[in-house]
Design an enzyme around this catalytic site. Structure first.
Site, PDB file in Angstrom:
ATOM      1  N   HIS A   1      19.890  -8.715 -19.241  1.00  0.00           N
ATOM      2  CA  HIS A   1      20.982  -7.890 -19.757  1.00  0.00           C
ATOM      3  C   HIS A   1      20.777  -6.412 -19.392  1.00  0.00           C
ATOM      4  CE1 HIS A   1      24.140  -6.390 -22.342  1.00  0.00           C
ATOM      5  NE2 HIS A   1      23.266  -5.593 -22.933  1.00  0.00           N
TER       6      HIS A   1
ATOM      7  N   LYS B   1      22.358   6.367 -31.461  1.00  0.00           N
ATOM      8  CA  LYS B   1      23.221   5.241 -31.844  1.00  0.00           C
ATOM      9  C   LYS B   1      23.746   5.439 -33.263  1.00  0.00           C
ATOM     10  CE  LYS B   1      24.236   0.478 -31.547  1.00  0.00           C
ATOM     11  NZ  LYS B   1      23.973  -0.829 -30.999  1.00  0.00           N
TER      12      LYS B   1
ATOM     13  N   HIS C   1      28.578  -1.747 -19.279  1.00  0.00           N
ATOM     14  CA  HIS C   1      28.585  -3.114 -19.798  1.00  0.00           C
ATOM     15  C   HIS C   1      29.691  -3.986 -19.212  1.00  0.00           C
ATOM     16  CE1 HIS C   1      25.544  -1.601 -22.429  1.00  0.00           C
ATOM     17  NE2 HIS C   1      25.453  -2.736 -23.105  1.00  0.00           N
TER      18      HIS C   1
ATOM     19  N   ASN D   1      29.383   1.123 -24.487  1.00  0.00           N
ATOM     20  CA  ASN D   1      29.539   0.050 -23.503  1.00  0.00           C
ATOM     21  C   ASN D   1      29.444   0.562 -22.065  1.00  0.00           C
ATOM     22  OD1 ASN D   1      29.949  -1.835 -25.550  1.00  0.00           O
ATOM     23  ND2 ASN D   1      32.136  -1.361 -25.648  1.00  0.00           N
TER      24      ASN D   1
ATOM     25  N   GLU E   1      18.925   0.646 -21.425  1.00  0.00           N
ATOM     26  CA  GLU E   1      19.743   1.049 -22.585  1.00  0.00           C
ATOM     27  C   GLU E   1      19.321   2.435 -23.081  1.00  0.00           C
ATOM     28  OE1 GLU E   1      22.363  -0.665 -23.486  1.00  0.00           O
ATOM     29  OE2 GLU E   1      22.004  -2.819 -23.413  1.00  0.00           O
TER      30      GLU E   1
ATOM     31  N   HIS F   1      28.402  -7.197 -17.807  1.00  0.00           N
ATOM     32  CA  HIS F   1      28.743  -8.516 -18.360  1.00  0.00           C
ATOM     33  C   HIS F   1      29.273  -9.450 -17.276  1.00  0.00           C
ATOM     34  CE1 HIS F   1      29.201  -7.045 -22.809  1.00  0.00           C
ATOM     35  NE2 HIS F   1      27.971  -7.034 -22.386  1.00  0.00           N
TER      36      HIS F   1
ATOM     37  N   ARG G   1      30.091 -17.124 -45.903  1.00  0.00           N
ATOM     38  CA  ARG G   1      30.876 -15.906 -45.591  1.00  0.00           C
ATOM     39  C   ARG G   1      30.051 -14.628 -45.600  1.00  0.00           C
ATOM     40  NH1 ARG G   1      34.248 -18.718 -49.014  1.00  0.00           N
ATOM     41  NH2 ARG G   1      35.878 -19.833 -47.916  1.00  0.00           N
TER      42      ARG G   1
ATOM     43  N   GLU H   1      34.151  -0.064 -33.709  1.00  0.00           N
ATOM     44  CA  GLU H   1      34.564   0.188 -32.322  1.00  0.00           C
ATOM     45  C   GLU H   1      36.077   0.327 -32.151  1.00  0.00           C
ATOM     46  OE1 GLU H   1      32.152  -1.759 -29.244  1.00  0.00           O
ATOM     47  OE2 GLU H   1      33.968  -1.818 -28.022  1.00  0.00           O
TER      48      GLU H   1
ATOM     49  N   LYS I   1      26.510  -5.464 -34.582  1.00  0.00           N
ATOM     50  CA  LYS I   1      27.220  -6.397 -33.697  1.00  0.00           C
ATOM     51  C   LYS I   1      26.395  -7.664 -33.605  1.00  0.00           C
ATOM     52  CE  LYS I   1      29.958  -3.575 -30.555  1.00  0.00           C
ATOM     53  NZ  LYS I   1      30.125  -3.145 -29.148  1.00  0.00           N
TER      54      LYS I   1
ATOM     55  N   ARG J   1      32.736   4.455 -30.431  1.00  0.00           N
ATOM     56  CA  ARG J   1      31.674   3.465 -30.224  1.00  0.00           C
ATOM     57  C   ARG J   1      31.803   2.762 -28.875  1.00  0.00           C
ATOM     58  NH1 ARG J   1      28.893  -0.816 -34.450  1.00  0.00           N
ATOM     59  NH2 ARG J   1      27.513  -1.735 -32.885  1.00  0.00           N
TER      60      ARG J   1
HETATM   61  P1  NAD Z   1      15.589 -11.313 -25.315  1.00  0.00           P
HETATM   62  O1  NAD Z   1      15.900 -11.400 -26.735  1.00  0.00           O
HETATM   63  O2  NAD Z   1      15.929 -12.470 -24.448  1.00  0.00           O
HETATM   64  O3  NAD Z   1      14.042 -10.950 -25.158  1.00  0.00           O
HETATM   65  C1  NAD Z   1      13.523 -10.803 -23.865  1.00  0.00           C
HETATM   66  C2  NAD Z   1      12.274 -11.689 -23.662  1.00  0.00           C
HETATM   67  O4  NAD Z   1      11.167 -11.082 -24.312  1.00  0.00           O
HETATM   68  C3  NAD Z   1      12.405 -13.069 -24.240  1.00  0.00           C
HETATM   69  O5  NAD Z   1      11.769 -13.985 -23.375  1.00  0.00           O
HETATM   70  C4  NAD Z   1      11.626 -12.975 -25.539  1.00  0.00           C
HETATM   71  O6  NAD Z   1      11.145 -14.195 -25.991  1.00  0.00           O
HETATM   72  C5  NAD Z   1      10.528 -12.035 -25.159  1.00  0.00           C
HETATM   73  N1  NAD Z   1       9.934 -11.262 -26.229  1.00  0.00           N
HETATM   74  C6  NAD Z   1      10.547 -10.699 -27.295  1.00  0.00           C
HETATM   75  N2  NAD Z   1       9.687  -9.920 -27.968  1.00  0.00           N
HETATM   76  C7  NAD Z   1       8.499 -10.016 -27.344  1.00  0.00           C
HETATM   77  C8  NAD Z   1       7.239  -9.426 -27.560  1.00  0.00           C
HETATM   78  N3  NAD Z   1       7.030  -8.534 -28.518  1.00  0.00           N
HETATM   79  N4  NAD Z   1       6.224  -9.758 -26.731  1.00  0.00           N
HETATM   80  C9  NAD Z   1       6.426 -10.637 -25.709  1.00  0.00           C
HETATM   81  N5  NAD Z   1       7.611 -11.196 -25.435  1.00  0.00           N
HETATM   82  C10 NAD Z   1       8.645 -10.887 -26.246  1.00  0.00           C
HETATM   83  O7  NAD Z   1      16.326 -10.057 -24.640  1.00  0.00           O
HETATM   84  P2  NAD Z   1      16.583  -8.565 -25.146  1.00  0.00           P
HETATM   85  O8  NAD Z   1      16.570  -7.767 -23.923  1.00  0.00           O
HETATM   86  O9  NAD Z   1      15.727  -8.201 -26.278  1.00  0.00           O
HETATM   87  O10 NAD Z   1      18.071  -8.641 -25.705  1.00  0.00           O
HETATM   88  C11 NAD Z   1      19.145  -8.946 -24.874  1.00  0.00           C
HETATM   89  C12 NAD Z   1      20.282  -9.437 -25.735  1.00  0.00           C
HETATM   90  O11 NAD Z   1      20.664  -8.416 -26.658  1.00  0.00           O
HETATM   91  C13 NAD Z   1      21.520  -9.782 -24.950  1.00  0.00           C
HETATM   92  O12 NAD Z   1      22.011 -11.011 -25.382  1.00  0.00           O
HETATM   93  C14 NAD Z   1      22.492  -8.683 -25.305  1.00  0.00           C
HETATM   94  O13 NAD Z   1      23.819  -9.102 -25.254  1.00  0.00           O
HETATM   95  C15 NAD Z   1      22.067  -8.338 -26.689  1.00  0.00           C
HETATM   96  N6  NAD Z   1      22.451  -6.989 -27.109  1.00  0.00           N
HETATM   97  C16 NAD Z   1      23.080  -6.852 -28.294  1.00  0.00           C
HETATM   98  C17 NAD Z   1      23.436  -5.612 -28.740  1.00  0.00           C
HETATM   99  C18 NAD Z   1      24.082  -5.452 -30.074  1.00  0.00           C
HETATM  100  O14 NAD Z   1      24.543  -4.347 -30.379  1.00  0.00           O
HETATM  101  N7  NAD Z   1      24.106  -6.478 -30.890  1.00  0.00           N
HETATM  102  C19 NAD Z   1      23.149  -4.483 -27.962  1.00  0.00           C
HETATM  103  C20 NAD Z   1      22.480  -4.652 -26.753  1.00  0.00           C
HETATM  104  C21 NAD Z   1      22.135  -5.918 -26.334  1.00  0.00           C
HETATM  105  N1  GLY Z   2      25.547  -2.084 -27.812  1.00  0.00           N
HETATM  106  C1  GLY Z   2      26.856  -1.578 -28.047  1.00  0.00           C
HETATM  107  C2  GLY Z   2      27.171  -1.374 -29.477  1.00  0.00           C
HETATM  108  O1  GLY Z   2      26.370  -1.614 -30.334  1.00  0.00           O
HETATM  109  O2  GLY Z   2      28.275  -0.998 -29.788  1.00  0.00           O
END
Ligand code: NAD
Ligand code: GLY
Length: 359
Positions: free
Chosen positions: A262, A224, A245, A242, A182, A249, A118, A234, A140, A238
């Site tokens: 993304h 942020k 998004h 989006n 972003e 999405h 949990r 949210e 998130k 917040r």
């Molecule tokens: P990702 O995690 O897929 O990373 C992108 C690529 O870069 C991958 O192939 C990874 O292995 C590679 N990589 C990572 N660090 C590296 C480095 N230092 N050097 C070389 N390669 C590296 O994608 P992302 O763009 O980081 O994240 C996208 C995800 O984040 C989506 O799933 C999205 O929904 C999520 N997201 C979440 C939030 C949140 O608030 N939680 C906000 C925005 C996006």
């Molecule tokens: N990336 C949107 C949020 O964190 O709310």
């Protein structure tokens, strides 16, 4: 090194910003509990940064778990594999999970931390620009469902976030640019001054100037922090984060999470949202064009690919979890730097904006 405090209703935690902070032993000692540590990474990031991270963690009992790379692996299956590993190592409540990687690793690992017993402690060590400016901050966590992005998840705040911008040196250009979507988002939704700064400094940023990058990460995290500080779960402001998004999405799920990144989907989605805002008379003509011009400076796509069916995208939009019975909730623009939530677009207006975005 700089520190930004995230002050929330439920908790507060530091975001450290500094080249080399990923390998700072004293920082890690401050944020790991007494028990075991499980570092979760993926097959691309682990070879690059795991050895030095393990060195920084010192004598502590540490296990590692390496996930396959890619958004298509942000699933219940990979989340379950972390839980299996936690059970196998007999993790207890004092175990800390560390997410070493981009937003995908961060979101899955955070959700595993939210679920195991949990909720256990976790630390975000984001290594992509996108995860440094957005995904690692704000709590998130979650995974995708084949029918919808991030449909399964929980709010679970990290204990700390270690943003080491030196890790961006190994990041591929396309991924760096996806992160810039972003970054531009913050300017577009709430920070006109930052938007103008991005316009002026686009060439420096594209050339990966270190101080420009450090500045934009800091400014994004501050924006942020300001927003999630007012609305942790949210229920209000917040939602502005989006921007782009909902359309994004839909694009991602329509392309099975393996064609459009993304950040790229968010770039296209923001321009589509701006077009809809113009069509509805909320913002002045040319807003979408200005946004598209800035995004293009970071080689981001700004059009919905021609081969995607408008009807299917519209249908995917309705599946988006942000859809509500009284109309699709969309983040629109009154101007650059001034976003708001609106539920008044008709299906026809949304469809038109999607069509305008194909090109
Ligand atoms: P990702 O995690 O897929 O990373 C992108 C690529 O870069 C991958 O192939 C990874 O292995 C590679 N990589 C990572 N660090 C590296 C480095 N230092 N050097 C070389 N390669 C590296 O994608 P992302 O763009 O980081 O994240 C996208 C995800 O984040 C989506 O799933 C999205 O929904 C999520 N997201 C979440 C939030 C949140 O608030 N939680 C906000 C925005 C996006
Ligand atoms: N990336 C949107 C949020 O964190 O709310």
């Amino acid at each position: 090194m700089k520190t930004i405090e995230i002050n929330l209703e439920s908790t507060r935690y530091p975001v450290y910003l500094g080249r080399g902070c990923l390998h700072d032993r004293s920082l890690w000692n401050r944020h790991l509990g007494q028990g075991k540590v499980l570092v979760v990474s993926n097959e691309t990031v682990a070879p690059l940064y795991m050895p030095s991270l393990l060195e920084a963690l010192g004598e502590r009992e540490t296990e590692i778990h390496v996930l396959p790379d890619g958004e298509q692996h942000k699933t219940v299956k990979t989340w379950g594999s972390i839980l299996d590993k936690l059970v196998a190592i007999q993790a207890r409540r004092d175990t800390t999970l560390v997410a070493l990687g981009g937003g995908v690793v961060g979101d899955i690992t955070g959700y595993a931390a939210a679920s195991y017993m949990r909720g256990i402690r976790f630390v975000q060590a984001p290594t992509t620009l996108l995860s440094q400016v957005d995904a690692s901050v704000g709590g998130k966590t979650g995974v995708n469902h084949p029918n919808g992005k991030n449909l399964i998840g929980a709010f679970h705040q990290p204990h700390a976030v270690m943003i080491d911008s030196a890790s961006l040196d190994t990041l591929q250009a396309r991924e760096f640019n996806a992160g810039m979507a972003e970054v531009v988002k913050y300017g577009a939704l709430c920070d006109r001054e930052f938007y103008d700064w991005l316009q002026v400094n686009a060439a420096l940023i594209a050339g990966r100037d270190e101080s420009a990058i450090d500045h934009l990460i800091e400014r994004s995290v501050l924006d942020k922090a300001e927003i999630v500080g007012q609305d942790e779960k949210e229920s209000g402001i917040r939602a502005l984060l989006n921007l782009g998004h909902s359309f994004g999405h839909a694009l991602e799920s329509e392309t099975a999470y393996d064609r459009v990144l993304h950040g790229e989907a968010v770039a296209i989605g923001m321009v589509t949202a701006a077009k809809l805002s113009e069509d509805r008379g909320f913002c002045e003509a040319g807003t979408a064009e200005s946004l598209a011009a800035l995004l293009k400076k970071f080689e981001l796509p700004v059009h919905i690919p021609d081969d995607l069916s408008v009807d299917r995208l519209a249908a995917a939009l309705k599946l988006d979890k942000k859809a509500v019975a009284s109309g699709l909730r969309l983040v629109l623009l009154k101007a650059i730097g001034e976003a708001f939530v609106d539920q008044g677009s008709t299906a026809e207006q949304i469809l038109n904006a999607i069509k305008e975005s194909q090109g």
